[in-house]
Design an enzyme around this catalytic site. Sequence first.
Site, PDB file in Angstrom:
ATOM      1  N   HIS A 419      71.018  41.911  46.222  1.00  0.00           N
ATOM      2  CA  HIS A 419      68.943  41.443  46.029  1.00  0.00           C
ATOM      3  C   HIS A 419      68.454  42.974  45.163  1.00  0.00           C
ATOM      4  CE1 HIS A 419      65.482  40.657  46.675  1.00  0.00           C
ATOM      5  NE2 HIS A 419      65.557  40.371  47.390  1.00  0.00           N
ATOM      6  N   ASP A 423      67.057  38.381  41.913  1.00  0.00           N
ATOM      7  CA  ASP A 423      65.173  38.094  42.780  1.00  0.00           C
ATOM      8  C   ASP A 423      65.545  36.818  43.383  1.00  0.00           C
ATOM      9  OD1 ASP A 423      64.412  40.828  41.196  1.00  0.00           O
ATOM     10  OD2 ASP A 423      63.417  39.617  39.738  1.00  0.00           O
TER      11      ASP A 423
END
Length: 447
Positions: A419, A423
């Site tokens: 992450h 995204d």
Amino acid sequence: MGIHLIKMPDIGEGIAEVELVEWHVQPGDTVVEDQVLADVMTDKATVQVPSPVNGTVESLGGKVGEVMAVGSALIRLQVEGAGNMAAASAKPARQPEAAPAVATHSDQAQAVAAVQPAHAAEAKPHAPTDKPGAAPRASASSGTTVVPAAARVQGEKPLASPAVRKRAWDLGIELQYVPATGSGGQITHHDLDGYLARGAKGTTAGSHIAAYAPREDEQQVAVIGLRRKIAEKMQESKRRIPHFTYVEEVDVTELEALRQRLNAQWGAERGKLTILPLLARAMVLALRDFPQINARYDDEAGVVTRYGAVHLGIAAQTESGLMVPVLRHAETLDLWACSAEIARLAEAARTGRAVRDELSGSTITLTSLGALGGVVSTPVINHPEVAIVGVNRMVERPVILGGAVVARKMMNLSSSFDHRVVDGMHAAEFIQKIRGYLECPAMLFVE
């Protein structure tokens, strides 16, 4: 008689220490030149250390699981003649200059071999010295009757390989009562056969000990070798990478029909295709639009390196543990070339012949548990990559299509992403792109 000291060899590649994963000899054993003495591991490669001389093992320099420095004393052999320790006989044994370096077989040191299978240690059994209180032992393979042994003394654990322990568990045999004839007092498969042949603790031959009897046994298994490397890798990945997993359902009915059609027409000539080459091709095409996912993140330097080449890691389960051989330049391979290379890499990993370059350098990983794939999984990213695509089991189930209930072949993709770099929206779009190729497989061949 003299002493010949064998030091931990320099494996190369700047490696300063290695892990001792297996001894093939014990004190008192006679060895010959080029006989394998020990297996040592660096990263995911296991290297066999041969003997440069004939002799008798006097002592071992370390325990299995111990991390040893290159150049440290590995094993001492008694040899005919002066040996290489003659010049140091008048000096204290602890002085490092007393043990000049021993030339090793560089070609052997570079050869990569798998951790020996469970049966390997049984190929040349030795008759160990009986412990006090134990009954005489005889080899089950010799055709003689194995005399039942008394129970081992309190706290003494029976020695056996994982394969032997699993078989004994399945048969309901308590290893505590099985006489050992293997090297170093290990219980072998032949010992289990002999124990069953005479009847376990008075029961009829081959019968199980009471399946519902209470058990108080415990087993401590050292985490060493490849299993330790896997544990360290997984811990490092989960510690450093904030994972998130995205799961998507894919209708692979048309894809499976295409695969079967290609195998029917070309299988005999070009080889049978599994679903993996088709998945690999879909990933290659999807990554063209999502270069940030075909990347490696150096979080210490704060740099993401995006790659044009797709070096696809193919997670493979072996007897020694999980390995990830690398399908290099997957973007250049057609379905059959991809299939052949996947099969070659998987076989090399299973047999321990995969070299270091074939086990490193991947830019994204594909993992599949095949028929055991379950419904959903949460795969762990292969650090320092930023994504891994996981394949779950293909099942046929009812689906509403065009207002009618029809049978379709469905499969989930369970994929994890870093992450910090990827995204959530881009991850979902990437998997949707793969889904589009798999549900309309003709698009795999349209440029």
